[in-house]
Design a protein around this motif. Structure first.
Motif, mmCIF file in Angstrom:
data_model
loop_
_atom_site.group_PDB
_atom_site.id
_atom_site.type_symbol
_atom_site.label_atom_id
_atom_site.label_comp_id
_atom_site.label_asym_id
_atom_site.label_seq_id
_atom_site.Cartn_x
_atom_site.Cartn_y
_atom_site.Cartn_z
ATOM 1 N N UNK A 733 -7.259 -45.428 35.900
ATOM 2 C CA UNK A 733 -6.928 -44.061 36.276
ATOM 3 C C UNK A 733 -6.018 -43.484 35.193
ATOM 4 N N UNK A 734 -6.522 -42.476 34.489
ATOM 5 C CA UNK A 734 -5.768 -41.834 33.409
ATOM 6 C C UNK A 734 -5.232 -40.497 33.909
ATOM 7 N N UNK A 735 -3.966 -40.249 33.666
ATOM 8 C CA UNK A 735 -3.356 -38.996 34.086
ATOM 9 C C UNK A 735 -2.410 -38.496 32.992
ATOM 10 N N UNK A 736 -1.959 -37.268 33.145
ATOM 11 C CA UNK A 736 -1.178 -36.596 32.093
ATOM 12 C C UNK A 736 -1.957 -36.591 30.776
ATOM 13 N N UNK A 755 -1.153 -23.325 25.022
ATOM 14 C CA UNK A 755 -0.611 -24.570 24.460
ATOM 15 C C UNK A 755 -1.342 -25.799 24.985
ATOM 16 N N UNK A 756 -1.130 -26.928 24.329
ATOM 17 C CA UNK A 756 -1.666 -28.206 24.787
ATOM 18 C C UNK A 756 -0.744 -28.752 25.873
ATOM 19 N N UNK A 757 -1.338 -29.221 26.971
ATOM 20 C CA UNK A 757 -0.570 -29.673 28.122
ATOM 21 C C UNK A 757 -0.985 -31.069 28.545
ATOM 22 N N UNK A 758 -0.128 -31.720 29.352
ATOM 23 C CA UNK A 758 -0.507 -32.954 30.036
ATOM 24 C C UNK A 758 -1.075 -32.560 31.393
ATOM 25 N N UNK A 759 -2.387 -32.447 31.472
ATOM 26 C CA UNK A 759 -2.974 -31.884 32.681
ATOM 27 C C UNK A 759 -4.151 -32.695 33.221
ATOM 28 N N UNK A 760 -5.057 -33.081 32.371
ATOM 29 C CA UNK A 760 -6.313 -33.656 32.852
ATOM 30 C C UNK A 760 -6.096 -35.023 33.503
ATOM 31 N N UNK A 761 -6.935 -35.323 34.494
ATOM 32 C CA UNK A 761 -6.948 -36.627 35.156
ATOM 33 C C UNK A 761 -8.374 -37.158 35.184
ATOM 34 N N UNK A 762 -8.498 -38.462 35.019
ATOM 35 C CA UNK A 762 -9.831 -39.056 34.953
ATOM 36 C C UNK A 762 -9.803 -40.462 35.526
ATOM 37 N N UNK A 763 -10.858 -40.837 36.225
ATOM 38 C CA UNK A 763 -11.012 -42.185 36.767
ATOM 39 C C UNK A 763 -12.270 -42.809 36.169
ATOM 40 N N UNK A 764 -12.140 -44.036 35.722
ATOM 41 C CA UNK A 764 -13.306 -44.755 35.198
ATOM 42 C C UNK A 764 -13.292 -46.177 35.735
#
Length: 814
Positions: A733-736, A755-764
């Protein structure tokens, strides 16, 4: 008579007692120590027995045994699961020390795991390893290409078959958003050569014949490189000098690269017939049709297709020569390699060569030093289109999509077809694109193992890498020719020239030039202590790591060529000199690393890793990140119930790993303001005045990208270690994750981009399987086969979405 019988019996009894006493006098106490042949460590629990007699003992926690035996006639038998059974005749000895060798070499292999090594049998995370000797003879341009389909969970992506195009590695389906990729974020793993972090260019420049082995950290075991381990880590160990007389080795090959099958295209007649059918269905005007005469002419056409005109077989060459040797005090290694490959069209050529040397020296007892020097150079050239990229899609697309009734040239003159660029004209015009890169790297280390404290080792390492590059392109003037057309639809060519078209005029010519410089250093200090207490084995490592990277680049170009056919800057209008880009980057990182390993009787294992990192890519207050992981292992095959009931399985291990890994590889200092100078940016009264405009909106909260990773695994060896099986399941689980907002969310008058942010979340998640079989057919023949397959999937849980781009959705929300 009875008296005589009693005397006879008495003599027999006395004689028997005498022999028994004599026999008993030969039984003595035999002692010794059993050690592991690979590392010299004590081996507790080894079974020691007398051959042919029902007596046995076991070694204690120090590997020491004591047994009663006849030193003149007896032989001792030493046995331990996973090790070769040994039978040794005492031959009068009262002390016998034995070193047992493992009967499974794979388990004894030492694998690099980051800031140290481990036996393969003691690894708890998802760590794969491959020996360079298994892949070094493949006809490939770099290491990455040789790894295709070799390691479960490790994908190899190729941009195209063009010589010199990027070949990248991806571990367990790591991904990044397009916006993040444009800001320096990568989906590639971290590359480490001999303990020093390097760029992909340095990794690509390393020849396979210079490599000893390669390890892949695929799960939370990469927390040892927590700063940039979220996408996995590739650890390369290069060859070192070996003791003995100097030995010289050479490997090389020469091959031919060509299309395996001819491109399947419609003939001119088939293509025209197909178009006629389409026109007929659409009830088109007769002026669009090919007439019967036209079709007959195309049926007998001998016009070569554009692909056949430009495509040709090319050559591939690779050569490597190494020399190594040395004494007990000093060993050396040196080698050089050369690789070149020509493209099948467009004057494409890629070549590289490198030299690598190293020396290991024993300064005094317990103190050794190593130094390695590497230099490399590569060059790519082509005559294809400007900004064609690594795949030359526009160039190659024309070769296979242009109808076969269109000649690429007539009487040696390039044809103007639909006002598109003629690839043959581009190649013959003198157009040239080139790119050069050269690197120099130094890696030095000192290791100390004091005798006064066995088990303690210290290491200091320093690496320095410099790389420079240059690139450019010459776009010269050239013309194409218009020929008189014929046929019912006026699509067929004659050989009569009616006019010329200037494809690139003198005013549109261009000469561009660019340079880049990068420099980095890395300093590492590490302490490691190993201790065995009874059946308990401990290992503790603590390290400090600091690195710094600096880079700069410059790009300029000239337009409006004054002197034709001269690809030098002085042949262009000097007033057109334009600064295309000028960049400076600096990044510093500091890390504190610790690792604790414990095992009980090599049966139960525990590993704990913690790393603290600080990166200048993030603002004060967000720079530090903590990345821990823990691993557990259980060698089920060492349990008594397993040994007694399941004989065909030699080894069975269950393992689990869980931890947090980070990512800091992103554009430098995105938390600071940036400005562009605008010569006419501000209006004062009625006059435009120079000023500065903000180029990006800083994000002072930007921080580490993080991934929580779990890995569950099973390893088994069966049938006398001939059949090996492994299975792993992972969940990440990847976050920020780095992502960029939509510019449309800001009003146009704001004057800046999102701006570039810590936003996306992904599960693999996914599974990996590996089955291998190895056996010796004879002394000189071995057989091995491996089958690997896996499954992976991923889901984006959160990302930026701009409803303004989808009017129907926006209307629904209103």
């Amino acid at each position: 008579m009875n008296f005589k019988l009693l005397r006879t019996l008495k003599a027999g009894i006395i004689l028997s007692l005498f022999f028994c006493a004599a026999s008993y006098a030969q039984v003595k106490k035999i002692t010794g120590k059993v050690t592991d042949n690979s590392d010299g460590g004590p081996m507790p629990g080894v079974n020691v027995s007398i051959k042919g007699k029902p007596s046995n003992v076991s070694t204690n926690s120090e590997g020491v045994y004591t047994i009663q035996a006849d030193p003149v006639t007896d032989a001792l038998v030493f046995s331990y699961i996973g090790y070769t059974r040994q039978t040794i005749v005492l031959d009068g000895k009262l002390t016998l020390n034995v070193a047992l060798a493992s009967n499974n070499k794979d388990l004894d292999e030492v694998v690099v795991v980051g800031y140290g090594t481990k036996k393969k049998s003691e690894i708890l995370g998802s760590v794969a390893n491959i020996k360079a000797e298994d892949i070094q003879d493949l006809p490939v341009p770099n290491i990455a290409a040789a790894l295709r389909n070799r390691i479960p969970g490790v994908g190899v992506n190729t941009v195209s078959g063009k010589p010199g195009s990027s070949i990248t590695i991806n571990i367990r389906n790591s991904t990044v958003s397009d916006q993040a990729k444009a800001n320096g974020v990568t989906s590639e793993p971290l590359y480490v050569i001999d303990g020093i972090t390097v760029t992909r260019d340095d990794f690509d420049a390393l020849d396979l014949n210079m490599v000893e082995d390669i390890s892949f950290l695929k799960d939370a075991s990469a927390a040892i490189y927590g700063a940039s381990g979220a996408k996995g880590v590739v650890l390369v160990t290069t060859k070192k000098g070996r003791r003995g007389k100097p030995q010289i080795s050479y490997t090389g090959f020469r091959g031919v690269s060509d299309n395996a099958t001819k491109v399947d295209m419609l003939s001119a007649y088939e293509h025209a017939t197909l178009l006629n059918d389409g026109y007929r269905i659409a009830n088109e005007n007769s002026s669009k049709f090919f007439s019967s005469a036209d079709l007959e002419r195309l049926k007998n056409s001998n016009i070569k297709g554009w692909f056949d005109e430009l495509w040709q077989a090319s050559a591939v060459n690779r050569h490597n020569i190494n020399v190594s040797g040395g004494s007990d005090a000093i060993t050396f290694f040196a080698g050089g390699n050369y690789y070149d490959e020509s493209g099948n069209y467009g004057g494409i050529k890629y070549s590289k060569y490198a030299f690598r040397s190293g020396m290991n020296a024993k300064i005094m007892d317990g103190l050794t030093a190593q130094v390695t020097l590497n230099a490399d150079f590569s060059k790519k050239t082509s005559d294809t289109y400007k900004n064609g990229g690594e795949n030359d899609q526009a160039f190659f697309q024309q070769l296979i999509t242009t109808p076969l009734w269109v000649p690429i040239q007539i009487n040696g003159l390039p044809v103007n077809y639909n006002n598109n660029t003629n690839p043959l004209a581009v190649v013959n015009s003198g157009n040239n694109i080139w790119d050069k890169s050269q690197g120099l790297a130094l890696n030095a280390s000192i290791d100390y193992k004091p005798k006064f404290l066995p088990g303690l080792s210290a290491r200091i390492q320093f690496g320095k890498n410099n790389r420079s590059g240059s690139s450019g392109q010459y776009v010269p003037p050239y013309s194409v020719y218009n020929f008189k057309m014929t046929g019912q639809n006026n699509l067929l060519f004659t050989d009569e020239v009616i006019s010329t078209t200037t494809a690139v005029g003198l005013s549109n010519t261009q000469l561009s030039s660019g340079t880049s410089l990068s420099s980095s250093y890395q300093a590492i200090a590490a302490l490691n202590y190993e201790k065995t207490i009874g059946k308990h084995n401990f290992s503790i490592m603590a390290a400090f790591d600091q690195s710094e990277n600096n880079s700069e680049s410059l790009g300029i170009y000239w337009r409006n060529q004054i002197l034709p056919n001269v690809d030098e800057h002085w042949a262009f209008d000097q007033s057109t000199l334009t600064l295309q880009n000028r960049t400076f980057n600096e990044a510093v990182q500091r890390s504190y690393i610790s690792r604790f390993d414990y095992d009980f009787e090599k049966r139960y294992f525990l590993e704990a890793i913690a790393r603290m990192d600080a990166s200048s890519n993030f603002a004060p207050g967000n720079r530090w990140g903590l990345f821990p992981s823990v691993g557990l292992g259980w060698v089920v095959s060492e349990e008594k119930f397993f040994k007694e009931n399941i004989k065909f399985v030699n080894r069975l291990k269950l393992k689990a790993n869980y931890g947090l890994v980070g990512e800091s590889r992103v554009g430098a200092r995105l938390w600071q303001y940036r400005y562009n100078v605008d010569p006419n940016g501000y209006l004062y009264g009625e006059s435009l005045t120079a000023g500065v405009n903000p180029s990006i909106m800083p994000n002072k909260d930007i921080t580490w990208e993080k991934s929580r990773t779990m890995n569950l695994g099973l390893e088994a060896s069966m049938l006398n270690n001939k059949l090996n099986f492994s299975y792993e399941f992972y969940h990440r689980f990847s976050y920020d994750m780095f992502d960029k907002g939509n510019n449309e969310n800001f009003p146009m008058y704001a004057g800046f981009e999102a701006p570039l942010l810590n936003y996306q979340e992904q599960t693999s998640w996914g599974s990996e399987f590996s089955i291998g079989y190895r056996t010796n057919i004879s002394t000189d023949w071995k057989f091995s086969a491996d089958v690997m397959f896996g499954f992976s999937n991923s889901r984006i849980d959160r990302m930026f979405y701009n409803c303004l781009l989808y009017t129907s959705d926006a209307a629904d929300e209103r």
